[in-house]
Design a protein around this motif. Structure first.
Motif, mmCIF file in Angstrom:
data_model
loop_
_atom_site.group_PDB
_atom_site.id
_atom_site.type_symbol
_atom_site.label_atom_id
_atom_site.label_comp_id
_atom_site.label_asym_id
_atom_site.label_seq_id
_atom_site.Cartn_x
_atom_site.Cartn_y
_atom_site.Cartn_z
ATOM 1 N N HIS A 10 0.845 -1.193 0.000
ATOM 2 C CA HIS A 10 0.000 0.000 0.000
ATOM 3 C C HIS A 10 0.877 1.238 0.000
ATOM 4 O O HIS A 10 2.095 1.149 0.162
ATOM 5 C CB HIS A 10 -0.953 0.017 1.203
ATOM 6 N N VAL A 11 0.249 2.379 -0.204
ATOM 7 C CA VAL A 11 0.898 3.681 -0.094
ATOM 8 C C VAL A 11 0.023 4.535 0.807
ATOM 9 O O VAL A 11 -1.213 4.498 0.713
ATOM 10 C CB VAL A 11 1.070 4.346 -1.471
ATOM 11 N N VAL A 61 -4.641 2.286 -1.251
ATOM 12 C CA VAL A 61 -4.182 3.635 -0.925
ATOM 13 C C VAL A 61 -4.820 3.996 0.411
ATOM 14 O O VAL A 61 -6.040 3.900 0.573
ATOM 15 C CB VAL A 61 -4.605 4.659 -1.988
ATOM 16 N N PRO A 79 8.069 9.845 -0.870
ATOM 17 C CA PRO A 79 7.369 9.376 -2.057
ATOM 18 C C PRO A 79 6.744 10.596 -2.750
ATOM 19 O O PRO A 79 6.115 11.429 -2.096
ATOM 20 C CB PRO A 79 6.297 8.431 -1.501
ATOM 21 N N ARG A 81 4.865 10.585 -5.908
ATOM 22 C CA ARG A 81 3.614 10.383 -6.643
ATOM 23 C C ARG A 81 3.231 8.912 -6.606
ATOM 24 O O ARG A 81 4.099 8.039 -6.629
ATOM 25 C CB ARG A 81 3.780 10.836 -8.094
ATOM 26 N N THR A 82 1.928 8.646 -6.569
ATOM 27 C CA THR A 82 1.410 7.285 -6.651
ATOM 28 C C THR A 82 0.728 7.085 -7.992
ATOM 29 O O THR A 82 -0.039 7.948 -8.452
ATOM 30 C CB THR A 82 0.406 7.003 -5.522
ATOM 31 N N LEU A 128 -0.894 12.279 -7.974
ATOM 32 C CA LEU A 128 -1.381 10.978 -8.413
ATOM 33 C C LEU A 128 -1.276 10.886 -9.923
ATOM 34 O O LEU A 128 -1.151 11.892 -10.615
ATOM 35 C CB LEU A 128 -2.848 10.789 -8.006
ATOM 36 N N LEU A 153 -2.775 -0.605 -7.458
ATOM 37 C CA LEU A 153 -1.571 0.204 -7.608
ATOM 38 C C LEU A 153 -0.780 -0.238 -8.837
ATOM 39 O O LEU A 153 -0.709 -1.435 -9.151
ATOM 40 C CB LEU A 153 -0.683 0.067 -6.373
ATOM 41 N N VAL A 156 4.980 3.600 -7.585
ATOM 42 C CA VAL A 156 5.196 4.824 -6.830
ATOM 43 C C VAL A 156 6.517 5.434 -7.280
ATOM 44 O O VAL A 156 7.446 4.721 -7.678
ATOM 45 C CB VAL A 156 5.191 4.541 -5.310
ATOM 46 N N TYR A 214 3.088 12.309 0.892
ATOM 47 C CA TYR A 214 2.986 10.902 1.270
ATOM 48 C C TYR A 214 3.818 10.632 2.515
ATOM 49 O O TYR A 214 4.921 11.162 2.671
ATOM 50 C CB TYR A 214 3.443 9.988 0.129
ATOM 51 N N LEU A 217 5.606 4.261 1.886
ATOM 52 C CA LEU A 217 5.143 3.198 1.007
ATOM 53 C C LEU A 217 5.424 1.865 1.684
ATOM 54 O O LEU A 217 6.352 1.761 2.490
ATOM 55 C CB LEU A 217 5.831 3.241 -0.360
#
Length: 310
Positions: A10-11, A61, A79, A81-82, A128, A153, A156, A214, A217
């Motif tokens: 997950h992030v 997320v 982090p 960007r996802t 994002l 996902l 990342v 963020y 991660l």
């Protein structure tokens, strides 16, 4: 023997208002609010889990809403960007949807045009993107039409304080170097989903934690026992490590690597899904149940947007 991670678990980001986050992630993006619980380090703060239809690790997320915090600033080491995986051919429909809902969406191409994406931000500036992908996933109970629903996902992007040190940690976890451009180096895990981590190159200002950034991660490991083995390895290398923690839905270990990125190693479990519907009630682990009355009196009641799929 330590087993390579198959990819992301997950992030977790930091947002502002909890209801605004639900409206965006469950409404605009069509993810399922699979769990609403609390930040285990702060009982009076929500922790919201958004997933694809199946809710398996690799699709998740999560956000910590903090409406009173100063805005964050994206920069090193964080982090950056996802990326969420959506079906090939769906980016045009997604751009139309985002623009209709007042979200600026910028098409981008990477890796010589082999990867196409839409970049945008959530209401507090969290970065994002949607990436066209043939990644597996179960979209059929998602909140938007299955032909465009997020599959989970994709990956990342990291803004490291020391890209070489972060790359070394990724390789230790089982990621392999794949390709490099002037702005990023791509690493990929060996699983079937949520496998991409990009490390940005070049200068960037220092980041500040807060809404719009963020927090960490997480990568997947098979079971709790493996966490202790990983902890021994990272402690031996002098990394900053937490103890192994019971996160109710999984067990995990936090590692701050030399590049400054906070990694979590989290066990594979289907506990996040917990049913096919949306999470309309606050979920607490048994050790917090005695505090339920206090917690519920301090947290806002959240409403989930209606399902739009045809």
């Amino acid at each position: 023997m330590l087993t390579d991670t198959p990819g992301l678990h997950h992030v977790t980001g930091i947002v502002g208002d909890a209801q605004q986050a639900v409206a965006f992630y469950a409404g605009t993006l069509g993810l399922r609010l699979a769990q609403q619980t609390v930040n285990f380090e702060d009982l009076l703060q929500h922790h919201l889990y958004f997933t694809d239809a199946a809710g398996e690790p690799g699709s998740v997320v999560t956000v910590f809403p903090d409406p009173y915090a100063d805005d964050g600033r994206v920069g090193r080491p964080q982090p950056e960007r996802t990326a969420l995986a959506v079906p090939e051919g769906s980016l045009a429909a997604w751009r139309e949807r985002l623009v209709e809902q007042g979200v600026d969406a910028t098409p981008v191409e990477r890796l010589g045009g082999d990867e196409r994406a839409l970049q945008f931000t959530d209401p507090v500036g969290t970065r994002l993107e949607l990436v066209a992908s043939d990644a597996p996933g179960d979209p059929h109970t998602a909140r938007v039409d299955a032909s465009m629903a997020v599959r989970g996902l994709h990956g990342v992007t990291l803004q490291s304080g020391n890209p070489y040190a972060t790359a070394s940690v990724l390789e230790t976890l089982g990621y392999e170097y794949e390709v490099e451009t002037v702005e990023r180096v791509r690493y990929r895990a060996g699983g079937e989903r949520a496998t991409v981590v990009d490390v940005l190159l070049g200068d960037a200002e220092g980041g500040r934690e807060g809404p719009g950034t963020y927090h960490h991660l997480a990568v997947r490991v098979p079971e709790e026992e493996a966490l202790y083995e990983w902890r021994d390895l990272f402690v031996e290398r002098g990394y900053e490590c937490s103890r192994v923690k019971d996160r109710h839905y999984f067990h995990s270990l936090y590692v701050r690597e030399p590049g400054g990125i906070l990694f979590e190693l989290a066990t594979e479990t289907g506990g996040i899904a917990a049913g096919a519907g949306d999470a309309t009630a606050l979920s607490l682990p048994e050790w917090f149940e005695s505090e339920r009355e206090l917690v519920e009196s301090q947290l806002p009641v959240l409403s989930v947007p209606s399902v739009e799929r045809s």
